[in-house]
Design an enzyme around this catalytic site. Structure first.
Site, PDB file in Angstrom:
ATOM      1  N   ASP A   1      10.904  62.453  44.979  1.00  0.00           N
ATOM      2  CA  ASP A   1      11.181  61.369  44.022  1.00  0.00           C
ATOM      3  C   ASP A   1       9.913  61.031  43.244  1.00  0.00           C
ATOM      4  O   ASP A   1       9.920  60.850  42.032  1.00  0.00           O
ATOM      5  CB  ASP A   1      11.630  60.102  44.749  1.00  0.00           C
ATOM      6  CG  ASP A   1      12.837  60.294  45.634  1.00  0.00           C
ATOM      7  OD1 ASP A   1      12.664  60.823  46.754  1.00  0.00           O
ATOM      8  OD2 ASP A   1      13.949  59.949  45.212  1.00  0.00           O
TER       9      ASP A   1
ATOM     10  N   ASN B   1      15.413  58.031  52.181  1.00  0.00           N
ATOM     11  CA  ASN B   1      14.333  58.696  52.930  1.00  0.00           C
ATOM     12  C   ASN B   1      13.710  57.733  53.935  1.00  0.00           C
ATOM     13  O   ASN B   1      13.311  58.132  55.027  1.00  0.00           O
ATOM     14  CB  ASN B   1      13.256  59.205  51.971  1.00  0.00           C
ATOM     15  CG  ASN B   1      13.687  60.457  51.250  1.00  0.00           C
ATOM     16  OD1 ASN B   1      14.328  61.325  51.847  1.00  0.00           O
ATOM     17  ND2 ASN B   1      13.371  60.560  49.982  1.00  0.00           N
TER      18      ASN B   1
ATOM     19  N   PHE C   1      21.840  65.308  51.899  1.00  0.00           N
ATOM     20  CA  PHE C   1      21.382  64.010  52.412  1.00  0.00           C
ATOM     21  C   PHE C   1      21.784  62.836  51.510  1.00  0.00           C
ATOM     22  O   PHE C   1      22.348  61.841  51.993  1.00  0.00           O
ATOM     23  CB  PHE C   1      19.860  64.048  52.581  1.00  0.00           C
ATOM     24  CG  PHE C   1      19.260  62.759  53.099  1.00  0.00           C
ATOM     25  CD1 PHE C   1      18.652  61.871  52.235  1.00  0.00           C
ATOM     26  CD2 PHE C   1      19.319  62.447  54.452  1.00  0.00           C
ATOM     27  CE1 PHE C   1      18.107  60.683  52.697  1.00  0.00           C
ATOM     28  CE2 PHE C   1      18.766  61.251  54.938  1.00  0.00           C
ATOM     29  CZ  PHE C   1      18.161  60.382  54.049  1.00  0.00           C
ATOM     30  N   ASN C   2      21.477  62.895  50.215  1.00  0.00           N
ATOM     31  CA  ASN C   2      21.719  61.735  49.339  1.00  0.00           C
ATOM     32  C   ASN C   2      23.191  61.331  49.326  1.00  0.00           C
ATOM     33  O   ASN C   2      23.517  60.147  49.287  1.00  0.00           O
ATOM     34  CB  ASN C   2      21.273  62.042  47.907  1.00  0.00           C
ATOM     35  CG  ASN C   2      19.763  62.060  47.764  1.00  0.00           C
ATOM     36  OD1 ASN C   2      19.047  61.534  48.619  1.00  0.00           O
ATOM     37  ND2 ASN C   2      19.270  62.680  46.709  1.00  0.00           N
TER      38      ASN C   2
ATOM     39  N   ASP D   1      14.397  57.062  46.223  1.00  0.00           N
ATOM     40  CA  ASP D   1      14.003  56.628  47.571  1.00  0.00           C
ATOM     41  C   ASP D   1      12.702  57.331  47.966  1.00  0.00           C
ATOM     42  O   ASP D   1      12.665  58.092  48.928  1.00  0.00           O
ATOM     43  CB  ASP D   1      15.122  56.940  48.586  1.00  0.00           C
ATOM     44  CG  ASP D   1      15.491  58.431  48.616  1.00  0.00           C
ATOM     45  OD1 ASP D   1      16.020  58.882  49.647  1.00  0.00           O
ATOM     46  OD2 ASP D   1      15.213  59.161  47.634  1.00  0.00           O
TER      47      ASP D   1
ATOM     48  N   THR E   1      17.810  59.661  42.235  1.00  0.00           N
ATOM     49  CA  THR E   1      17.386  60.813  43.050  1.00  0.00           C
ATOM     50  C   THR E   1      17.414  60.468  44.540  1.00  0.00           C
ATOM     51  O   THR E   1      16.700  61.060  45.348  1.00  0.00           O
ATOM     52  CB  THR E   1      15.968  61.262  42.653  1.00  0.00           C
ATOM     53  OG1 THR E   1      15.069  60.140  42.767  1.00  0.00           O
ATOM     54  CG2 THR E   1      15.944  61.795  41.240  1.00  0.00           C
TER      55      THR E   1
ATOM     56  N   HIS F   1      13.385  69.085  45.078  1.00  0.00           N
ATOM     57  CA  HIS F   1      14.725  68.671  44.653  1.00  0.00           C
ATOM     58  C   HIS F   1      14.735  67.725  43.443  1.00  0.00           C
ATOM     59  O   HIS F   1      15.295  68.042  42.396  1.00  0.00           O
ATOM     60  CB  HIS F   1      15.437  67.957  45.817  1.00  0.00           C
ATOM     61  CG  HIS F   1      15.497  68.751  47.083  1.00  0.00           C
ATOM     62  ND1 HIS F   1      16.348  69.825  47.274  1.00  0.00           N
ATOM     63  CD2 HIS F   1      14.809  68.613  48.242  1.00  0.00           C
ATOM     64  CE1 HIS F   1      16.184  70.306  48.500  1.00  0.00           C
ATOM     65  NE2 HIS F   1      15.256  69.606  49.109  1.00  0.00           N
ATOM     66  N   ASP F   2      14.138  66.553  43.587  1.00  0.00           N
ATOM     67  CA  ASP F   2      14.381  65.469  42.630  1.00  0.00           C
ATOM     68  C   ASP F   2      13.907  65.732  41.203  1.00  0.00           C
ATOM     69  O   ASP F   2      14.596  65.329  40.250  1.00  0.00           O
ATOM     70  CB  ASP F   2      13.769  64.169  43.168  1.00  0.00           C
ATOM     71  CG  ASP F   2      14.484  63.702  44.428  1.00  0.00           C
ATOM     72  OD1 ASP F   2      13.871  62.989  45.235  1.00  0.00           O
ATOM     73  OD2 ASP F   2      15.671  64.074  44.611  1.00  0.00           O
TER      74      ASP F   2
END
Ligand code: RIB
Ligand code: CA
Length: 314
Positions: free
Chosen positions: A19, A43, A168-169, A14, A127, A241-242
């Site tokens: 990402d 996102n 979040f994801n 996203d 992701t 993160h991703d």
């Protein structure tokens, strides 16, 4: 050195600054064969994440198929994160206008076709929220034997980041995450436990900027944007993160991992969307997740610097 066969992967995200950097990393190496790229809503809306995907893939010279994901979670009301990634979902550097259009198929149909056509089992690398991955596993359970593993960014064994309990994801579509974590497909989980240790500091993104090619300059700007947001909320660096979900496939040796059983909390008043991990075997549930717990931060930063160098000659 013997020829190592590239890992066939499908990227899904996203975008989203992190990402985008995950896709730059994945596309920088011949050790991964990107069969396709798909978008998810998270996102930002699916329209915005798909437009961002078109521009990212144009920037990095990706020539394979792109498919648009589903517009909303299985049950939960849609949720976005403009406070983190901006109204566009990818605020910051100017990107090229798209030279790639999404295919007619939606992402679930494309993923199913690519998995069926692949000679080798395929690794899925989501992701963002897991809406489309859950739809694939529900609508095409016959394909599970041809999914090698799901290397995902999501969850957190010790805490959340969107609520005290949920990352979040997972929180955007907990029902989808529940389908994925109960699917029986091997899961490699880059949760907040590792991603909040994958911190990038100004000296790191200045090294990336100094590489000097167009991709390096944009990645440095994405990281700088991400750094400033996180610095303003008290982080010492940008938790990228991703890319951890991609780095785990390429360099597991820079990480520490533990096999645990993880359930997704769906009904908790305070904990909906929590990845509930049996860290010490207090249940008789078999592990369904290889959770990444730590990372060599300097090696991770070096990985991103090497990744953008691959675009010198591209
Ligand atoms: O919680 C971090 C995750 O949420 C990352 O994937 C980021 O891109 C957002 O989707
Ligand atoms: Ca994401």
């Amino acid at each position: 050195m013997e020829n190592i066969k590239p890992i066939p992967v499908i990227l899904e995200g996203d975008p989203g600054h992190d990402d985008a950097i995950a896709w730059v990393l994945a596309n920088s190496t011949d050790r991964l064969k990107i069969l396709g790229v798909c978008t998810s809503a998270g996102n930002q809306t699916i329209e915005k994440t798909t437009y961002n995907a078109q521009r990212i893939l144009t920037l990095i010279g990706y020539k394979g198929p792109l498919a648009k994901g589903r517009t909303r979670p299985l049950i939960e009301e849609p949720m976005n994160a403009p406070s983190v990634h901006g109204e566009s979902g990818l605020d910051g550097p100017v990107l090229p206008e798209p030279e790639i259009e999404p295919v007619e198929e939606d992402s679930v149909v494309l993923m199913a076709r690519l998995i069926e056509e692949s000679e080798e089992p395929v690794t899925l690398v989501p992701t963002g929220p897991l809406t489309n991955i859950a739809a694939l596993l529900t609508e095409r359970p016959d394909l599970k034997p041809k999914i090698a593993r799901i290397s995902l960014m999501g969850g957190g064994l010790a805490s959340g980041n969107w609520t005290p309990a949920a990352e979040f994801n997972i929180l955007v579509d907990p029902e989808a995450a529940d389908v994925v974590f109960r699917s029986g497909v091997p899961i490699l989980m880059a949760g907040l436990d590792v991603t909040e240790k994958a911190l990038i500091f100004p000296e790191d993104f200045e090294r990336i900027r100094a590489v000097g090619n167009p991709v390096a300059k944009v990645v440095a700007e994405w990281l700088e944007f991400f750094y400033h947001f996180h610095r303003d909320i008290g982080y010492t660096g940008a938790p990228v993160h991703d890319p951890c979900a991609v780095a785990a496939l390429l360099h597991p040796e820079i990480m520490t991992m533990k096999d645990v059983h993880v359930d997704i909390e769906l009904t908790g008043k305070y904990c909906r969307g929590m990845t509930v991990a049996d860290m010490y075997g207090s249940t008789d549930k078999k592990p369904n997740v290889r959770a990444i717990l730590n990372i060599d931060r300097k090696a991770f930063a070096d990985l991103l610097v090497e990744a953008v160098k691959a675009y010198d000659e591209k």
